[in-house]
Design a protein around this motif. Structure first.
Motif, PDB file in Angstrom:
ATOM      1  N   GLN A  57      72.217   0.540   7.422  1.00 11.97           N
ATOM      2  CA  GLN A  57      71.181   0.620   6.389  1.00 11.97           C
ATOM      3  C   GLN A  57      71.793   0.793   4.995  1.00 11.97           C
ATOM      4  OE1 GLN A  57      68.267  -0.080   7.344  1.00 11.97           O
ATOM      5  NE2 GLN A  57      68.636   0.091   9.533  1.00 11.97           N
ATOM      6  N   GLN A  68      65.644   6.681   9.331  1.00  8.68           N
ATOM      7  CA  GLN A  68      65.912   6.128  10.657  1.00  8.68           C
ATOM      8  C   GLN A  68      65.491   7.065  11.788  1.00  8.68           C
ATOM      9  OE1 GLN A  68      69.716   3.943  11.055  1.00  8.68           O
ATOM     10  NE2 GLN A  68      70.153   4.588   8.962  1.00  8.68           N
ATOM     11  N   SER A 591      61.490   2.803  12.887  1.00 11.97           N
ATOM     12  CA  SER A 591      62.661   2.109  12.358  1.00 11.97           C
ATOM     13  C   SER A 591      63.142   1.142  13.421  1.00 11.97           C
ATOM     14  CB  SER A 591      63.774   3.108  12.019  1.00 11.97           C
ATOM     15  OG  SER A 591      64.963   2.432  11.619  1.00 11.97           O
ATOM     16  N   GLY A 607      67.151  -4.277   9.126  1.00  8.39           N
ATOM     17  CA  GLY A 607      66.304  -3.209   9.624  1.00  8.39           C
ATOM     18  C   GLY A 607      65.031  -3.081   8.814  1.00  8.39           C
ATOM     19  N   GLN A 609      62.042  -0.013   8.086  1.00  9.94           N
ATOM     20  CA  GLN A 609      61.535   1.346   8.290  1.00  9.94           C
ATOM     21  C   GLN A 609      60.140   1.448   7.687  1.00  9.94           C
ATOM     22  OE1 GLN A 609      64.879   1.462   6.510  1.00  9.94           O
ATOM     23  NE2 GLN A 609      65.649   1.082   8.565  1.00  9.94           N
TER      24      GLN A 609
END
Length: 692
Positions: A57, A68, A591, A607, A609
């Motif tokens: 991240q 996360q 996440s 990623g 979130q």
């Protein structure tokens, strides 16, 4: 809920082969527990991020890392977010009144509760313990604990240096090195410097750096193998934070009008001595003595504007100068096989003591009038703790732990108010664990956590004013306790390609501490205090999963679902919040991420979130909106070199991290609004690293 979750657990476990070996289990060792155990074999909801997880991240600070974790949130109100909530429990600010955080922070075993983690560069790992952990951590872990371990010394030389450049005139230079000095002595050194103009434009001063970041962090460790059964350690930390603070806007955006921007400065140094002795026949002896000294300077422009903005204007400035000095000592005996009770019970017994001296000087300017408030708090803690782990059968075990803690407070302020408090509190944990096979664990536990009460210094300082006479009844606030019932399952597939952890919990809060405010129609003049609501309920589910689809693609996911309720609570303004969701407790957060290896040199990490909306305070109904953050990192690696192009918050979302509801703008006759501090906007950067 428990029945539904039990069915879910059995369904998950049924996917795991009964023929896996211990080598197949994901090998992440939890550093913060009494014994260093594999994460999959720890009974409790613990989540761990390694250095690789943080890199995925492009995390540079704890704020980036916390996104996360399932059922974890944080509040800013300063240049960084150092107030953490786990499962909906945790503070959101600290002004005059000394708080004892519901979520503690340890860095290399040193207590940084309330100070935060300045840098997560080059960690050994970052752990979050969710749920009361009183047996292990005491009063600082009502809701859980954040445990950060920096790079440990190695006798084989290794090191890495990284440099980053990003928008908003941002840069970071960090590195670590570890090597042996001799056959018995090794060290590790981690250094990190971060600078940024910040993400605020002050149009009145025509500056773009009034909310800047300027942080230096240094961490040093020595390990000395004094004898075959004796190891000594030295840990030293230095933090120098010279950040600006200019975050809230009358126009409710990233443009401010402050003529006196604030600051958020911190200088701290810490030292710890560690001893591990294995020469006793029945137990290993571990000890740590640590010292921390921290000076902070936090201040802001209260009116968020300038003189001349409007005929109804006001001009206030607030500043808090704090000094903190603390000593902690922790002695612990951890049983060996020869010292087991009745031949099948592991045990841990320990003694913990701490002293903490806190001083505050508040300097406030109201127009051209100067006000000063000063206080000192001396706190002494002494606790005994223990835990046993009994094998009932080859697969079934029972864990029983407890802690009893006495604390004494001595408070004195500039008004010659001198108050003492002397209380004894206790916490406990009972866990029944069933090891279905080498890679699958079922557990059920009940735990009790606590945190201390305290003195409302601001209430006492203003109680003599007839406009704030009601504050005479708010001189202190009571301790809070919580009971947590939890059921969980942890498992891995036979080939290690799938790892899953799921936990469900129900928490009963008693005398929960909430922040209250009084504003007796005096415009910008108000007072804050800590109050006790009758009770609270927090329950939900959290999970983490890792899936290796093939040699090129790996997927990650974590998610939390949380329901939280205030008990009977009516604010002093008459607002009935009974039964409402608690503050900074989003019902859903998640996440998801992926590592995709295109070639041996080129890889992509991505990623997302997200979290649902949540209330900013237990004193009003203002809410933060839901959010989704997209992060992408493209890596190219050749031998010892790595080049990464990364984007955080790629969709450029405005995400609230602190909020208030009141009137502060003379241009609209001080009509109340939701005023928010926002997290970082879109960040684009490039990082070059060299490993050696």
């Amino acid at each position: 809920m428990f029945l539904r979750f039990s069915t879910l657990s059995l369904a998950i476990l049924s996917t795991f082969s009964l023929h896996a070996t211990e080598q197949d289990i994901e090998r992440i060792v939890v550093q913060g527990d009494f014994r260093q155990q594999n994460l999959q074999q720890v009974a409790g909801s613990v989540a761990v991020l390694t250095e690789q997880d943080l890199q995925r991240q492009s995390a540079q600070h704890l704020d980036d890392a916390l996104l996360q974790f399932a059922n974890v949130n944080f509040a800013a109100g300063a240049s960084r977010g150092r107030f953490i909530q786990i499962r909906g429990i945790g503070e959101r600010s600290e002004f005059i009144d000394v708080i004892n955080p519901s979520v503690g922070i340890l860095i290399d075993g040193i207590d940084y509760a309330g100070l935060g983690i300045s840098s997560v560069a080059h960690p050994e790992q970052l752990e979050v313990f969710r749920g009361p952990e009183a047996t292990r951590f005491g009063t600082n872990a009502l809701a859980g604990m954040v445990n950060f371990t920096s790079k440990n010394p190695t006798f084989t030389p290794e090191g890495k240096i990284s440099a980053s450049l990003a928008n908003y005139d941002s840069g970071q230079l960090s590195g670590y090195h570890s090597a042996a000095v001799s056959e018995q002595l090794a060290y590790s050194l981690t250094l990190d410097q971060q600078k940024s103009d910040g993400f605020i434009e002050n149009t009145y001063l025509n500056r773009a750096n009034t909310n800047n970041i300027d942080e230096f962090t240094g961490r040093f460790k020595l390990q000395y193998l004094a004898a075959e059964q004796l190891q000594l350690g030295l840990t030293a930390h230095v933090i120098d934070q010279q950040n600006g603070y200019d975050a809230f806007s009358l126009d409710r955006n990233r443009t401010t009008l402050s003529d006196e921007p604030g600051q958020d400065k911190l200088r701290s140094k810490a030292l710890a001595l560690n001893l591990a002795y294995q020469g006793l026949s029945v137990a290993d002896f571990n000890a740590q003595l640590s010292y921390l000294n921290a000076d902070s300077d936090y201040g802001f422009d209260e009116d968020w504007s300038y003189r001349g903005i409007h005929p109804w204007e006001y001009s206030y400035q607030d500043r808090y100068l704090r000094e903190r000095e603390q000593w902690t000592l922790d002695y612990r005996l951890v049983s060996k096989p020869a010292g087991l009770l009745f031949g099948n019970t592991d045990w841990v017994f320990g003694l913990y003591g701490s002293t903490r001296d806190l001083t505050l000087e508040r300097l406030r300017r109201k127009e051209d009038k100067r006000e000063r408030f000063a206080s000192a708090l001396q706190r002494r803690n002494l606790s005994l703790y223990g835990e046993t782990h009994t094998a009932l059968t080859e697969q079934l075990s029972l864990v029983v732990g407890g802690r009893i803690e006495q604390y004494k407070d001595d408070y004195l302020d500039v008004a010659s108010i001198n108050l003492q408090s002397d209380k004894t509190m206790w916490g406990a944990k009972i866990s029944l664990n069933y090891q279905l096979n080498p890679q699958a664990l079922l557990y059920g536990l009940v735990s009790r956590g606590y945190k201390v009460g305290g003195i409302n210094g601001e209430a006492l300082s203003k109680a003599a004013d007839e406009n704030f006479a009601v504050l005479a009844t708010k001189a202190s606030f009571n301790p809070e306790s919580v009971i947590n019932a939890e059921f969980g399952v942890k498992g891995s597939s036979a080939d290690g390609s799938l790892t899953t952890r799921v936990a469900t919990f129900y928490m009963w809060r008693k005398d929960m501490q909430v922040k209250g405010w009084i504003n007796p129609d005096l415009g910008p003049e108000f007072a804050g205090f800590i109050d006790n609501a009758a009770s609270g309920r927090n329950y939900g589910v959290e999970m983490e999963t890792r899936l290796q689809l093939n040699s090129q693609l790996q997927l990650f996911a974590s998610a939390g679902y949380l329901q939280s309720r205030l008990g009977h609570y009516v604010t002093d303004s008459g607002l009935d919040l009974s039964g409402r969701d608690q503050a900074h407790a989003p019902r859903v957060n998640y996440s998801v991420g992926a590592d995709w290896l295109f070639t041996e040199q080129l890889s992509l990490q991505a990623g997302v979130q997200g979290k649902s909306s949540f209330y900013y305070s237990d004193g009003h109904n203002a809410k933060a909106g839901s959010s989704e953050l997209v992060n992408v990192r493209l890596n190219y690696q050749v031998q010892h070199w790595e080049l990464a192009l990364w984007v955080r918050n790629a969709l450029d979302k405005d995400v609230g991290v602190r909020g208030f509801y009141f009137g502060n703008d003379p241009r609209d006759e001080y009509a109340p609004h939701v005023y928010e501090q926002f997290a970082e906007p879109r960040r684009i950067g490039i990082t070059a690293s060299y490993s050696f």
